[in-house]
Design an enzyme around this catalytic site. Structure first.
Site, PDB file in Angstrom:
ATOM      1  N   HIS A  62       0.843  -1.196   0.000  1.00  0.00           N
ATOM      2  CA  HIS A  62       0.000   0.000   0.000  1.00  0.00           C
ATOM      3  C   HIS A  62       0.878   1.246   0.000  1.00  0.00           C
ATOM      4  O   HIS A  62       2.106   1.154   0.094  1.00  0.00           O
ATOM      5  CB  HIS A  62      -0.987  -0.029   1.165  1.00  0.00           C
ATOM      6  CG  HIS A  62      -0.386   0.095   2.536  1.00  0.00           C
ATOM      7  ND1 HIS A  62       0.564  -0.781   3.027  1.00  0.00           N
ATOM      8  CD2 HIS A  62      -0.605   0.988   3.535  1.00  0.00           C
ATOM      9  CE1 HIS A  62       0.874  -0.440   4.266  1.00  0.00           C
ATOM     10  NE2 HIS A  62       0.195   0.645   4.588  1.00  0.00           N
ATOM     11  N   HIS A  64       1.201   3.884   2.068  1.00  0.00           N
ATOM     12  CA  HIS A  64       1.732   4.606   3.224  1.00  0.00           C
ATOM     13  C   HIS A  64       3.250   4.596   3.089  1.00  0.00           C
ATOM     14  O   HIS A  64       3.848   3.588   2.703  1.00  0.00           O
ATOM     15  CB  HIS A  64       1.300   3.948   4.538  1.00  0.00           C
ATOM     16  CG  HIS A  64      -0.108   4.322   4.944  1.00  0.00           C
ATOM     17  ND1 HIS A  64      -0.914   3.518   5.699  1.00  0.00           N
ATOM     18  CD2 HIS A  64      -0.834   5.450   4.672  1.00  0.00           C
ATOM     19  CE1 HIS A  64      -2.093   4.121   5.888  1.00  0.00           C
ATOM     20  NE2 HIS A  64      -2.060   5.290   5.267  1.00  0.00           N
ATOM     21  N   ASP A  66       5.818   4.323   4.881  1.00  0.00           N
ATOM     22  CA  ASP A  66       6.720   3.346   5.507  1.00  0.00           C
ATOM     23  C   ASP A  66       6.801   2.034   4.722  1.00  0.00           C
ATOM     24  O   ASP A  66       7.559   1.134   5.086  1.00  0.00           O
ATOM     25  CB  ASP A  66       6.319   3.069   6.975  1.00  0.00           C
ATOM     26  CG  ASP A  66       4.876   2.635   7.148  1.00  0.00           C
ATOM     27  OD1 ASP A  66       4.005   3.141   6.415  1.00  0.00           O
ATOM     28  OD2 ASP A  66       4.608   1.789   8.032  1.00  0.00           O
ATOM     29  N   HIS A  67       6.059   1.955   3.597  1.00  0.00           N
ATOM     30  CA  HIS A  67       6.089   0.723   2.784  1.00  0.00           C
ATOM     31  C   HIS A  67       6.623   0.925   1.369  1.00  0.00           C
ATOM     32  O   HIS A  67       6.819  -0.049   0.650  1.00  0.00           O
ATOM     33  CB  HIS A  67       4.692   0.086   2.730  1.00  0.00           C
ATOM     34  CG  HIS A  67       4.239  -0.357   4.082  1.00  0.00           C
ATOM     35  ND1 HIS A  67       4.333  -1.659   4.521  1.00  0.00           N
ATOM     36  CD2 HIS A  67       3.759   0.361   5.120  1.00  0.00           C
ATOM     37  CE1 HIS A  67       3.913  -1.725   5.775  1.00  0.00           C
ATOM     38  NE2 HIS A  67       3.560  -0.513   6.155  1.00  0.00           N
ATOM     39  N   HIS A 142      -7.368  -1.871   5.914  1.00  0.00           N
ATOM     40  CA  HIS A 142      -6.494  -0.801   6.400  1.00  0.00           C
ATOM     41  C   HIS A 142      -7.140   0.535   6.045  1.00  0.00           C
ATOM     42  O   HIS A 142      -8.165   0.566   5.365  1.00  0.00           O
ATOM     43  CB  HIS A 142      -5.116  -0.970   5.738  1.00  0.00           C
ATOM     44  CG  HIS A 142      -4.018  -0.216   6.420  1.00  0.00           C
ATOM     45  ND1 HIS A 142      -3.902  -0.104   7.782  1.00  0.00           N
ATOM     46  CD2 HIS A 142      -2.962   0.478   5.914  1.00  0.00           C
ATOM     47  CE1 HIS A 142      -2.821   0.613   8.061  1.00  0.00           C
ATOM     48  NE2 HIS A 142      -2.240   0.980   6.947  1.00  0.00           N
ATOM     49  N   ASP A 212      -0.410  -3.737   6.069  1.00  0.00           N
ATOM     50  CA  ASP A 212      -0.937  -3.462   7.393  1.00  0.00           C
ATOM     51  C   ASP A 212      -2.429  -3.772   7.382  1.00  0.00           C
ATOM     52  O   ASP A 212      -3.087  -3.594   6.367  1.00  0.00           O
ATOM     53  CB  ASP A 212      -0.786  -1.989   7.730  1.00  0.00           C
ATOM     54  CG  ASP A 212       0.640  -1.468   7.659  1.00  0.00           C
ATOM     55  OD1 ASP A 212       1.559  -2.228   7.363  1.00  0.00           O
ATOM     56  OD2 ASP A 212       0.827  -0.257   7.859  1.00  0.00           O
ATOM     57  N   HIS A 270       6.318  -4.941  12.046  1.00  0.00           N
ATOM     58  CA  HIS A 270       5.645  -3.645  11.951  1.00  0.00           C
ATOM     59  C   HIS A 270       5.403  -3.066  13.347  1.00  0.00           C
ATOM     60  O   HIS A 270       4.315  -2.584  13.689  1.00  0.00           O
ATOM     61  CB  HIS A 270       4.316  -3.788  11.179  1.00  0.00           C
ATOM     62  CG  HIS A 270       3.813  -2.487  10.626  1.00  0.00           C
ATOM     63  ND1 HIS A 270       2.880  -1.720  11.270  1.00  0.00           N
ATOM     64  CD2 HIS A 270       4.116  -1.806   9.507  1.00  0.00           C
ATOM     65  CE1 HIS A 270       2.603  -0.638  10.558  1.00  0.00           C
ATOM     66  NE2 HIS A 270       3.353  -0.662   9.478  1.00  0.00           N
TER      67      HIS A 270
HETATM   68 ZN   LIG Z   1       2.869   0.608   7.852  1.00  0.00          ZN
HETATM   69 ZN   LIG Z   2      -0.212   1.572   6.540  1.00  0.00          ZN
END
Ligand SMILES: [Zn+2]
Ligand SMILES: [Zn+2]
Length: 305
Positions: A62, A64, A66-67, A142, A212, A270
């Site tokens: 996805h 976000h 952090d990915h 999510h 997530d 995570h």
């Molecule tokens: Zn994340």
């Molecule tokens: Zn996320």
């Protein structure tokens, strides 16, 4: 045949001194796969001696940061390294546009081709199917569109017991035995009964990646009896309300999912940056599912044949 997962990062939201954003490297036979690509992923690949240009498929769960915020940097380094082979990138709607615009305004004309595969995150379907593996989506729940991935080896052929074969046994007949067929003569009389000359095929190994998501029954169904399940466990159960607000899972819930899905092993990751001592998360998960390990960077998880 190799089936090996290397953890490159396991921090949610913000990185910490010793935890990078989410990324994993997966090798299944001659498939070289990156799953998610948080900031710092290319440095992590170098740290663990993984050649960047070997990677042929990248799966992004996805959008976000952090990915995927490490993705354009990795693409650029592959360009500077003179990559030749096509790179396949799978991700939700918007990913191709984001990457393309970054390359456009840096006037980067890649020396290799990227093929983007836009995935529908709310649908269960096969997104990659080649000679040795399939990859299917796992719809996740999510705050934005998000999918996990189920990596499966294809069914294997029966194994020949070499000592039992007569000399000069033809390749054609060996192929038949491997496919589970008996060997018969022109009149249909049985010459070689398959089960006397072959052993059952080796098992098809499987790995499910889920990050997530909040607790989801769909996940439990989709990851039924996989060899290894990676599941996010962002918070401890005492922050269950925070997990609900942010569409994440608690360590206890991750264990419950693994237990209900009857998986062989669970890896949790995570982690919220608030946790300095990850054994708190591990112990909580283990109250529901004993065979759990932490996604510590640099750890390799091997699924034996
Ligand atoms: Zn994340
Ligand atoms: Zn996320």
């Amino acid at each position: 045949m190799v089936f090996e997962i290397t953890i490159l990062g396991s921090s949610s939201a913000t990185p910490t001194n010793n935890r990078h954003h989410t990324a994993q490297y997966l090798q299944i036979d001659d498939n070289y796969i990156l799953i998610d690509c948080g900031e710092g992923t290319q440095s992590q690949l170098r740290r663990y001696d993984i050649k960047l240009n070997r990677i042929d498929h990248i799966f992004i769960s996805h959008l976000h940061g952090d990915h995927y915020l490490g993705l354009v940097g990795l693409i650029s380094s592959m360009h500077l390294n003179g990559r030749k082979d096509k790179l396949h990138i799978y991700g939700p709607v918007g990913l191709a546009e984001i990457i393309t615009i970054q390359l456009k305004y840096s006037d980067t004309r890649l020396v290799y081709n990227i093929q983007f595969h836009e995935i529908e995150t709310d649908k269960i379907y096969t997104i990659l199917d080649n000679a040795s593996i399939t990859v299917e989506t796992i719809p996740l729940n999510h705050r934005i569109n998000c999918a996990g991935f189920l990596f499966k080896e294809k069914p294997k052929r029966r194994r020949i017991i070499k000592d039992k074969l007569p000399e000069n046994f033809s390749l054609q007949n060996i192929s038949k035995l491997k496919r589970g067929l008996d060997i018969v003569d022109e009149d249909g009389h049985l010459l070689y009964k398959n089960e006397l000359y072959t052993l059952d095929p080796k098992k098809n190994r499987s790995y499910a990646y889920c990050s997530d998501t909040c607790y989801s029954d769909t996940v439990i169904e989709r990851v039924h009896m996989v060899d290894i399940l990676y599941h996010e466990a962002t918070f401890l159960q005492d922050l269950k309300n925070r997990a609900i607000d942010t569409y994440h899972t608690t360590a206890l819930e991750a264990g419950q999912i693994a237990q209900l899905a009857k998986v062989r092993k669970l890896i949790i990751g995570h982690f919220s940056s608030r946790y300095k001592d990850l054994t708190l998360l591990l112990n909580e998960t283990k109250t529901a599912f004993e065979n759990t390990e932490l996604a510590i960077e640099g750890t390799k998880f091997i699924i034996e044949e």
